[in-house]
Design an enzyme around this catalytic site. Structure first.
Site, short mmCIF file in Angstrom:
data_model
loop_
_atom_site.label_atom_id
_atom_site.label_comp_id
_atom_site.label_asym_id
_atom_site.label_seq_id
_atom_site.Cartn_x
_atom_site.Cartn_y
_atom_site.Cartn_z
N GLU A 87 40.17 42.27 33.59
CA GLU A 87 41.26 42.57 34.25
C GLU A 87 41.76 41.10 34.53
O GLU A 87 40.68 40.07 34.96
CB GLU A 87 40.57 42.86 36.10
CG GLU A 87 41.05 42.77 37.01
CD GLU A 87 39.83 43.28 38.32
OE1 GLU A 87 40.08 42.65 39.20
OE2 GLU A 87 38.94 43.80 37.84
N ASP A 114 38.13 37.98 47.99
CA ASP A 114 37.46 36.61 47.39
C ASP A 114 36.75 35.71 47.79
O ASP A 114 37.19 35.14 49.07
CB ASP A 114 39.05 36.45 46.44
CG ASP A 114 38.91 37.23 45.20
OD1 ASP A 114 38.19 38.17 44.72
OD2 ASP A 114 41.04 37.36 45.12
#
Length: 257
Positions: free
Chosen positions: A46, A57
């Site tokens: 990924e 994140d």
């Protein structure tokens, strides 16, 4: 058949997906990191598209985004690096990115380039389901891209079933209602969530992400889904590595052993 579907058809469990940010730690590390990931035995790669405001994140991946952007990484450069992808790698490759830079690049051109270089799927955390169905689903299908939606402990059963219905690939199970980041333990509440979703009889396989960082947390996740995604812990390896290939190999083999 799309490589993502082929993987899940041929391998029922213990699937390891490794996330890293394109352009980190250095601008031209992308292909070398990918080759090392595949050689070490991971099942999916990924690639994070660097963005100035990666809202899902945590600090580790945010920092890698900042470094990558400062290194000069762009989508144009990333696609040029991926031009040799399918001459070197066999495993599925997914691009993970936020909607804004993809739309600025041009959604159809982006999808076309993904197919051209051999990308198999996309994760766009801030892409609303309604917008996907109305504007982008046909494009993704035209260019043989599998779209992955995220679910969390707060996602309603109706929403999970809608996502399952509109997905052909896998479902990304966010392990907790938090940002990404390596954590020490899987909690009883998380186990209950994994079991609840597992009991729903969904048609799509599931990978668990956010907080998976070592063999113990990977093994626990793999008991409740088809596998797991490791990101922040891998970024830490890249940041500290003196010999990238060797240390990538050591880390991934420690998870899969």
């Amino acid at each position: 058949m799309n490589r993502i579907e082929e993987l899940f058809k041929n391998k029922e469990g213990n699937i390891l997906s490794i996330y890293f940010t394109a352009g980190f730690p250095s601008l031209n590390d992308t292909m070398g990191i990918m080759e090392a990931i595949e050689e070490a035995g991971a099942d999916i790669i990924e690639i994070g598209i660097p963005y100035s405001d990666p809202v899902a994140d945590g600090p580790t991946i945010q920092e890698s985004n900042t470094v990558a952007l400062n290194n000069g990484m762009t989508l144009k450069i990333l696609f040029s690096q991926l031009a040799e992808l399918r001459g070197k790698l066999k495993i599925p490759v997914i691009l993970m990115g936020y909607l804004n830079p993809i739309v600025q690049y041009g959604m159809e051109e982006f999808c076309k380039k993904c197919e051209e270089v051999g990308v198999d799927g996309l994760i766009v955390p801030d892409l609303p389901m309604k917008q996907y169905l109305e504007s982008y689903k046909g494009l993704f299908e035209t260019y043989n891209l599998r779209n992955t939606f995220l679910i969390s402990p707060q996602t309603s059963p109706d929403r999970i079933r809608e996502i399952d219905r509109e997905t052909d690939g896998f479902i990304y199970m966010v392990s907790s209602a938090s940002i990404t980041g390596a954590k020490k333990d899987v909690t009883p509440e998380q186990i209950a969530y994994f079991e609840r979703v597992g009991d729903m009889g969904l048609k799509n396989p599931r990978l668990i992400g956010f907080g998976i960082s070592d063999k113990a947390s990977f093994s626990t996740a793999a008991k409740h889904a088809q596998g797991a995604i490791i990101g922040s812990a891998f970024i830490n390896v890249l940041r500290e590595a003196k010999e990238l290939k060797k240390e990538i190999n050591t880390f991934i083999k420690s998870i899969k052993a």
